[in-house]
Design an enzyme around this catalytic site. Structure first.
Site, PDB file in Angstrom:
ATOM      1  CD  GLU A 143       8.857  99.213 -71.161  1.00 37.36           C
ATOM      2  OE1 GLU A 143       9.101  98.516 -72.171  1.00 37.36           O
ATOM      3  OE2 GLU A 143       8.001  98.923 -70.326  1.00 37.36           O
ATOM      4  CD  GLU A 146       7.621 105.809 -71.582  1.00 32.19           C
ATOM      5  OE1 GLU A 146       7.904 104.718 -72.134  1.00 32.19           O
ATOM      6  OE2 GLU A 146       6.475 106.253 -71.497  1.00 32.19           O
ATOM      7  CB  CYS A 175       6.789  94.137 -74.218  1.00 33.44           C
ATOM      8  SG  CYS A 175       7.366  94.351 -72.579  1.00 33.44           S
ATOM      9  CB  SER A 195       6.023 101.919 -71.236  1.00 29.04           C
ATOM     10  OG  SER A 195       6.990 102.231 -72.213  1.00 29.04           O
ATOM     11  CE  LYS A 235       4.418  90.274 -78.740  1.00 27.63           C
ATOM     12  NZ  LYS A 235       4.830  91.646 -78.440  1.00 27.63           N
ATOM     13  CD  GLU A 238       2.340  94.251 -80.434  1.00 26.04           C
ATOM     14  OE1 GLU A 238       3.034  93.263 -80.745  1.00 26.04           O
ATOM     15  OE2 GLU A 238       2.612  94.987 -79.477  1.00 26.04           O
ATOM     16  CD  GLU A 243      -2.054 101.849 -83.054  1.00 29.68           C
ATOM     17  OE1 GLU A 243      -3.018 101.829 -83.851  1.00 29.68           O
ATOM     18  OE2 GLU A 243      -2.131 101.439 -81.882  1.00 29.68           O
ATOM     19  CB  CYS A 401       6.570  85.393 -73.759  1.00 29.11           C
ATOM     20  SG  CYS A 401       6.089  87.103 -73.565  1.00 29.11           S
TER      21      CYS A 401
HETATM   22  S1  SF4 Z   1       2.886  85.362 -74.929  1.00 25.07           S
HETATM   23 FE1  SF4 Z   1       1.449  85.964 -73.327  1.00 25.07          FE
HETATM   24  S2  SF4 Z   1       2.667  87.216 -71.947  1.00 25.07           S
HETATM   25 FE2  SF4 Z   1       3.802  87.083 -73.845  1.00 25.07          FE
HETATM   26  S3  SF4 Z   1       3.183  88.854 -75.032  1.00 25.07           S
HETATM   27 FE3  SF4 Z   1       1.851  87.208 -75.646  1.00 25.07          FE
HETATM   28  S4  SF4 Z   1       0.064  87.384 -74.353  1.00 25.07           S
HETATM   29 FE4  SF4 Z   1       1.684  88.609 -73.418  1.00 25.07          FE
END
Ligand code: SF4
Ligand code: SF4
Ligand code: SF4
Lengths: 427, 108, 215
Positions: A143, A146, A175, A195, A235, A238, A243, A401
């Protein structure tokens, strides 16, 4: 979940967060934490999550006074079964923020740093350690490079090395999957500004199933089972993005053995709460463990990787590396304190000399967290082309996070960061 | 109340309490009312303690780390040397970068 | 004493306070029960919540006004409800003689009481403590559930719930006995007066110690 969804592609998990109708008191507290207005239901009535708007951040879950929101995806049993299977290499990909929160469910005070105990407990459970801080360092390389490329392109007209397009400034960090989905559902015009670097979790999965399988674990890629251990409910979403089967594609292209059905880069995601449940189920008391080393190449990390869990951490890590790469001189002071702290939007300007072009440049950066409260003015500025910044870090959760939707619920706390103002719910 | 008012002939003594008693009891009532207010105030002030404590934990991890710059991570360097080449190389682009989708069309 | 002699038991400001208290508390109890058991469909639930909130604001204003305009009465009431003697225990032993009177039509000896009998004192304490808790917790739950730590918010929610159950149960007894003692009911809701003989029988100590003759 069988309902019709519009903002999910095939294979993606919709509705990671749902509200238990029986527990919900209709108090409206969750609405004041939701960054997207995804929570519907009038004051006093049972609230619901509109999955098409929801970005799965879990802030409603950790802040509901009555514990009504819950996670619909619970991979604890599946992971336990994989751990018991001796033919599977279960890789635990541990996010930075987990090490300062996993102590809490085992009776330790909030903020206890327990990296060694966590390694020990996880190895006992059968995980091979891949510290996601390693992947965070890798993210900075990608990143950060980039960003340098985009900045040199914008300032000095530099062309891409491989002839590809170069994204515009400001560059947004990518991220945080909740933030990425927020852009995709609310401000798609800003997608080029994101990014292109994957999040550390996805980099870790892709690396573990290619380079890791071949040269570190010495096993077949399909027998590697990657488990993200995250402070984050988003996550889980995600990992299900289609992909993110890049290791399978890569292995196949390189002529390696690959099963006909693609496997995902990340097989399962446990939140910090899930990990505590898994360990307790296996009768492992993390608090009583002795400190252990990670024991693999992938457990090596730097201080820059570990602060990814704090708001401002990604920016600080990127600035440290960008400074050294751009100027070729070491940093006199490693900390960039201007991007630390709980202020809604933090900004800093760093003046440095780009040795390649021999010119002074001033890099303007901004750090945004708690996007419910702080993101709109920033993105409106970018959309209008008036943004003074070159690089903007965004994390959905207040504080970053470490206060993510997958963290242990702290009874004496609230994600409410700004001033305390009463809010009189009505309809 | 006029004294000729025929509707009643007795009323309560306006003060069946002594002045001292009045002040003591009144004081206790107000003190007890202040307690919950003080409790809520302190709960509000400490509400972000866990966020600050976890933040501190990570900065402490950074401050005590032997290496504090990502590009000095030897494992990452080894990964580039053995496998990916360098940042933004074709292998990096394939494995470490991604694309995003516009999901807004579906909403409107 | 002549037959027509009366005592002013509830002065006007007390009666006004009580009217508003009764109206708002009954509304709060009914809407509260609807909300707790989720008895209605969505828009109606929202309306119930809005009525609950408005009644809560009325109740709060009423309590605040009484607290500031009639602080002497608040103190007096507090002292009376928190003052106990051996007689109160004896009163509880026969439950004031009410069950015997109502169910068996028997008259039993009841120890002498002040303005409030032992049961009323207990009710008074519940109203003072429970009412205060309900008002404070209600405001936090309405206006601040996002800012207070959610553990505290959930505890405040439980306080609101349990305090309301206690008060609603007491309310039934209070309503029943209030109507049963019709003179008292009239005094509170109409003109504040009760007959002297009646008071002398039910609250002999009050009549003996705390009254002043007019004129
Ligand atoms: S914990 Fe919150 S800030 Fe961290 S990646 Fe997940 S959603 Fe985003
Ligand atoms: S905060 Fe919890 S109880 Fe209150 S409305 Fe939201 S889900 Fe329901
Ligand atoms: S998970 Fe996040 S976006 Fe989804 S409803 Fe909860 S607070 Fe809103």
């Amino acid at each position: 979940m069988n309902q019709e969804t519009k903002t999910y592609r095939k294979g993606e998990i919709p509705g990671i967060i749902a509200i238990n109708a029986r527990e919900c008191k209709g108090c409206d507290a969750c609405k004041r934490f939701c960054p997207t207005g995804a929570i519907t239901g009038m004051f006093g009535t049972t609230h619901r999550v509109d999955v098409d708007r929801c970005i799965s951040c879990g802030q409603c879950l950790i802040n509901c006074p009555f514990g009504a929101p819950y996670e619909t995806v619970d991979p604890v049993d599946e992971v336990a079964a994989k751990l018991a299977d001796k033919h599977v290499t279960v890789v635990g990909i541990i996010a930075p923020a987990v090490r300062v929160a996993i102590g809490e469910p085992f009776g330790m005070p909030a903020g206890s740093l327990v990296t060694g105990k966590m390694y020990s407990a996880m190895k006992k459970a059968g995980f091979v350690i891949l510290d996601n801080n390693f992947a965070a360092d890798l993210t900075i390389m990608e990143e950060g490079t980039e960003f340098i490329q985009r900045a040199r392109h914008a300032l000095f007209g530099e062309k891409a090395e491989h002839g590809g397009g170069i994204g515009p400034l400001p560059q947004f960090t990518s991220c945080c999957p909740a933030w990425v989905r927020f852009v995709e559902t609310n401000y798609p015009a800003l997608i080029p500004n994101l990014s292109s670097a994957k999040s550390p979790q996805q980099m870790a999965g892709a690396v573990a199933k290619t380079y890791g399988a071949a040269q570190v674990f010495n096993v077949a890629p399909e027998s590697v089972y990657t488990v993200g251990i995250m402070p984050c409910t988003a996550k889980k979403f995600e990992a299900s993005r289609p992909e993110f089967q890049s290791a399978w594609h890569f292995t196949k292209e390189k002529g390696g053995s690959a099963p006909s059905a693609p496997y995902p880069d990340i097989d399962a995601v446990l939140t910090t709460r899930d990990l505590a449940r898994l360990l307790k189920k296996m009768k492992i008391n993390l608090a009583a463990e002795n400190d252990a080393e990670g024991g693999t190449l992938f457990a090596e990390y730097t201080g820059a990787g570990t602060i990814f869990g704090n708001t401002g951490g990604v920016m600080e890590a990127a600035l440290r590396t960008a400074w050294v790469v751009l100027t070729g001189t070491p940093l006199s002071k490693i900390e960039f304190t201007a991007v630390r702290g709980l202020k809604g939007v933090k900004s800093a300007a760093v003046t440095l000399r780009d040795r390649k072009y021999g010119k002074e440049v001033t890099v303007k950066v901004a750090v945004v967290h708690d996007i419910r409260a702080n993101i709109r003015p920033i993105v409106e500025e970018v959309m209008a082309g008036r943004s003074p910044y070159h690089f903007i870090e965004v994390m959905n959760c207040p504080g970053g996070c470490i206060n993510g939707g997958g963290q242990p619920v702290c009874d004496t706390g609230s994600s409410w960061i700004g001033r305390v103002l009463p809010s009189f719910a009505w309809s | 109340m006029s004294k000729n008012d025929p509707s009643h002939e007795f009323i309560e003594n306006p003060f069946s309490l002594s002045r001292r008693e009045f002040i003591a009891i009144g004081g206790v009532i107000i003190a007890l009312l202040a307690l919950p207010a003080i409790w809520i105030r302190s709960a509000l002030i400490n509400r972000n303690h866990h966020i600050q404590a976890r933040t501190k934990g990570l900065y402490q991890d950074d401050a005590t780390a032997k290496i504090r710059l990502s590009h000095e991570n030897q494992a990452v360097m080894k990964l580039y040397k053995d496998f990916a080449g360098k940042p933004l190389s074709p292998v990096s682009e394939e494995l470490l970068h991604t694309k995003y989708v516009n999901r807004m069309k579906a909403l409107s | 004493m002549t037959e027509s002699s009366f005592i002013l038991k509830h002065p006007l400001r007390v009666r006004v306070f009580h009217y508003l208290l009764a109206a708002s508390f009954l509304t709060l109890a009914v809407t509260g029960i609807m909300l707790y058991f989720k008895l209605l469909a969505e828009p109606a639930m929202n309306t119930a919540m809005q009525v609950h909130v408005v009644a809560g604001v009325v109740l709060t204003m009423d309590a605040l006004a009484f607290f500031f305009l009639a602080f002497d009465r608040v103190v007096l009431f507090t002292k009376r409800t928190f003052t106990f003697s051996g007689n109160d225990i004896k009163w509880f032993a026969v439950l004031g003689g009410y069950p015997q009177k109502i169910l068996l039509h028997k008259k039993v000896d009841v120890p002498p009481m002040g303005k409030y009998n032992a049961g009323q004192k207990l009710f008074g304490i519940c109203v003072l403590v429970g009412g205060t808790l309900l008002i404070l917790s209600g405001w936090v739950l309405w206006a601040l559930p996002h800012a207070v730590p959610h553990g505290a918010a959930s505890m405040i929610g439980s306080i609101h719930l349990y305090a309301s159950w206690v008060l609603i149960l007491f309310l039934f007894v209070h309503l029943f006995l209030g109507i049963y003692m019709w003179d008292d009911f009239k005094a509170m809701f109409v003109d504040g007066r009760i007959p002297y003989e009646d008071a002398a029988e039910k609250a002999p100590l009050w009549v003996k110690n705390d009254l002043r003759r007019l004129g």
